[in-house]
Scaffold this active site. Structure first.
Site, PDB file in Angstrom:
ATOM      1  N   ASP A 218      51.822 -34.148 -74.122  1.00 49.01           N
ATOM      2  CA  ASP A 218      50.500 -33.875 -73.573  1.00 49.01           C
ATOM      3  C   ASP A 218      50.433 -34.297 -72.101  1.00 49.01           C
ATOM      4  O   ASP A 218      49.353 -34.462 -71.561  1.00 49.01           O
ATOM      5  CB  ASP A 218      49.424 -34.606 -74.389  1.00 49.01           C
ATOM      6  CG  ASP A 218      48.029 -34.072 -74.131  1.00 49.01           C
ATOM      7  OD1 ASP A 218      47.906 -32.943 -73.611  1.00 49.01           O
ATOM      8  OD2 ASP A 218      47.049 -34.786 -74.429  1.00 49.01           O
TER       9      ASP A 218
ATOM     10  N   ASP B  87      50.391 -40.256 -66.719  1.00 47.27           N
ATOM     11  CA  ASP B  87      49.077 -40.027 -66.120  1.00 47.27           C
ATOM     12  C   ASP B  87      48.555 -41.293 -65.451  1.00 47.27           C
ATOM     13  O   ASP B  87      47.874 -41.225 -64.423  1.00 47.27           O
ATOM     14  CB  ASP B  87      48.082 -39.550 -67.174  1.00 47.27           C
ATOM     15  CG  ASP B  87      48.342 -38.121 -67.611  1.00 47.27           C
ATOM     16  OD1 ASP B  87      49.007 -37.382 -66.869  1.00 47.27           O
ATOM     17  OD2 ASP B  87      47.877 -37.740 -68.703  1.00 47.27           O
TER      18      ASP B  87
ATOM     19  N   ASP C 235      55.416 -42.059 -80.214  1.00 48.88           N
ATOM     20  CA  ASP C 235      54.727 -43.354 -80.166  1.00 48.88           C
ATOM     21  C   ASP C 235      53.225 -43.242 -80.407  1.00 48.88           C
ATOM     22  O   ASP C 235      52.611 -44.162 -80.935  1.00 48.88           O
ATOM     23  CB  ASP C 235      54.965 -44.040 -78.812  1.00 48.88           C
ATOM     24  CG  ASP C 235      54.152 -43.408 -77.698  1.00 48.88           C
ATOM     25  OD1 ASP C 235      53.255 -44.069 -77.154  1.00 48.88           O
ATOM     26  OD2 ASP C 235      54.387 -42.226 -77.390  1.00 48.88           O
TER      27      ASP C 235
ATOM     28  N   ASP D  86      55.500 -39.431 -72.813  1.00 48.12           N
ATOM     29  CA  ASP D  86      54.835 -40.675 -72.413  1.00 48.12           C
ATOM     30  C   ASP D  86      54.965 -41.744 -73.496  1.00 48.12           C
ATOM     31  O   ASP D  86      54.626 -41.511 -74.660  1.00 48.12           O
ATOM     32  CB  ASP D  86      53.346 -40.428 -72.152  1.00 48.12           C
ATOM     33  CG  ASP D  86      53.100 -39.621 -70.892  1.00 48.12           C
ATOM     34  OD1 ASP D  86      53.974 -39.597 -70.018  1.00 48.12           O
ATOM     35  OD2 ASP D  86      52.015 -39.009 -70.786  1.00 48.12           O
TER      36      ASP D  86
ATOM     37  N   ASP E 143      58.664 -36.960 -77.904  1.00 53.35           N
ATOM     38  CA  ASP E 143      57.473 -37.103 -77.081  1.00 53.35           C
ATOM     39  C   ASP E 143      57.948 -37.583 -75.703  1.00 53.35           C
ATOM     40  O   ASP E 143      59.119 -37.931 -75.537  1.00 53.35           O
ATOM     41  CB  ASP E 143      56.531 -38.115 -77.740  1.00 53.35           C
ATOM     42  CG  ASP E 143      55.399 -38.545 -76.839  1.00 53.35           C
ATOM     43  OD1 ASP E 143      54.718 -37.658 -76.284  1.00 53.35           O
ATOM     44  OD2 ASP E 143      55.198 -39.765 -76.676  1.00 53.35           O
TER      45      ASP E 143
END
Length: 268
Positions: free
Chosen positions: A123, A43, A203, A34, A32
């Protein structure tokens, strides 16, 4: 270990990184971004480029659960209206701190790259991920990166789109990491690449969804105390044995590197 799953042809960024060995890698390592590779949500980080390093109340109040991508489109449109340019975003992304121990893990993987095929499922967005990985010097480690498409339009506005549509009820409307991972494994199987084990480092709650599909041969590395870790604990408590993968929580990514190093020693 043979893996079989339906669905192929998922669009993604193929980076074409060549392996040193002619033999396919033994292991698939999934990251992943972030809160995993970086120690923040990118973001949230980019708001530092906004005037006053803050968003107006009407933008913040427009968020709807499960539709974060749409919310970020509004955030970026506002920042474009305020004159925030590509260079401003790039500077923020490049300076986001890596998670503790992540440089150690990447150095370990660089030294053992012939054994690991590494992909990233996030994402966040392609521009931000590329900026950070290039600045950190680890972009070439990743065979493929799956994330929301992003670009700068004729006005210089930073624009964001959804990655795909899906039918998963547990994931945001724009991205299901389980769908991405299962389709990637199917694609590689068609190319006659079968992995002995899959390792998943994450996470968030959206990292729990793909980790449920891991087998007893695989390993999930949830960041300790974060939603993915909490959800694996809850599943084990309510439905013992349902979560098949070995769970190895981490506070520093150095712990992940040590685990993988011990695994390789046992294989020698």
């Amino acid at each position: 270990m043979k893996r079989c799953c339906e669905g192929v042809g998922l669009p993604c960024l193929f980076k074409g990184v060549g392996m040193a060995s002619s033999r396919p890698p033994k292991y698939l390592l999934v990251f992943d971004f972030d809160g995993t590779i970086i120690n923040e949500s990118s973001d949230d980080s980019i708001v530092r480029a906004a005037p006053g390093q803050a968003l107006p109340e009407h933008i913040r109040q427009s968020f709807r659960e499960g539709f974060y991508n749409e919310y970020m489109q509004r955030v970026l449109a506002y920042m474009g209206d305020q004159g925030v340019k590509m260079g401003d975003f790039k500077a923020v992304y490049e300076n986001i701190p890596l998670s503790p121990g992540m440089p150690d893990l990447f150095q370990f993987l660089s030294k053992n790259h012939e054994l690991f095929e590494i992909i990233l499922i996030s994402d966040a967005n392609m521009f931000g991920i590329e900026c950070k990985l290039r600045a950190a010097g680890f972009y070439s480690l990743f065979r493929k990166i799956f994330s929301n498409p992003s670009s700068f339009d004729k006005r210089g506005y930073f624009t964001l789109g959804p990655y795909h549509s899906h039918k998963c009820l547990d994931c945001p409307a724009n991205t299901c990491k389980r769908k991405i991972l299962t389709e990637y494994l199917a694609e590689r199987a068609q190319e006659e690449v079968e992995f002995e084990r899959v390792f998943y480092v994450g996470d968030g709650a959206n990292d729990f969804c793909p980790s449920v599909t891991l087998t007893s041969a695989d390993v999930a590395f949830p960041r300790k105390g974060y939603p993915m870790h909490q959800m694996t604990q809850e599943m084990e408590k309510k439905q013992p044995g349902t979560f098949q993968a070995t769970v190895v929580p981490w506070e520093s990514a150095t712990e992940v590197a040590r685990y993988l190093q011990e695994l390789l020693k046992k294989k020698c």
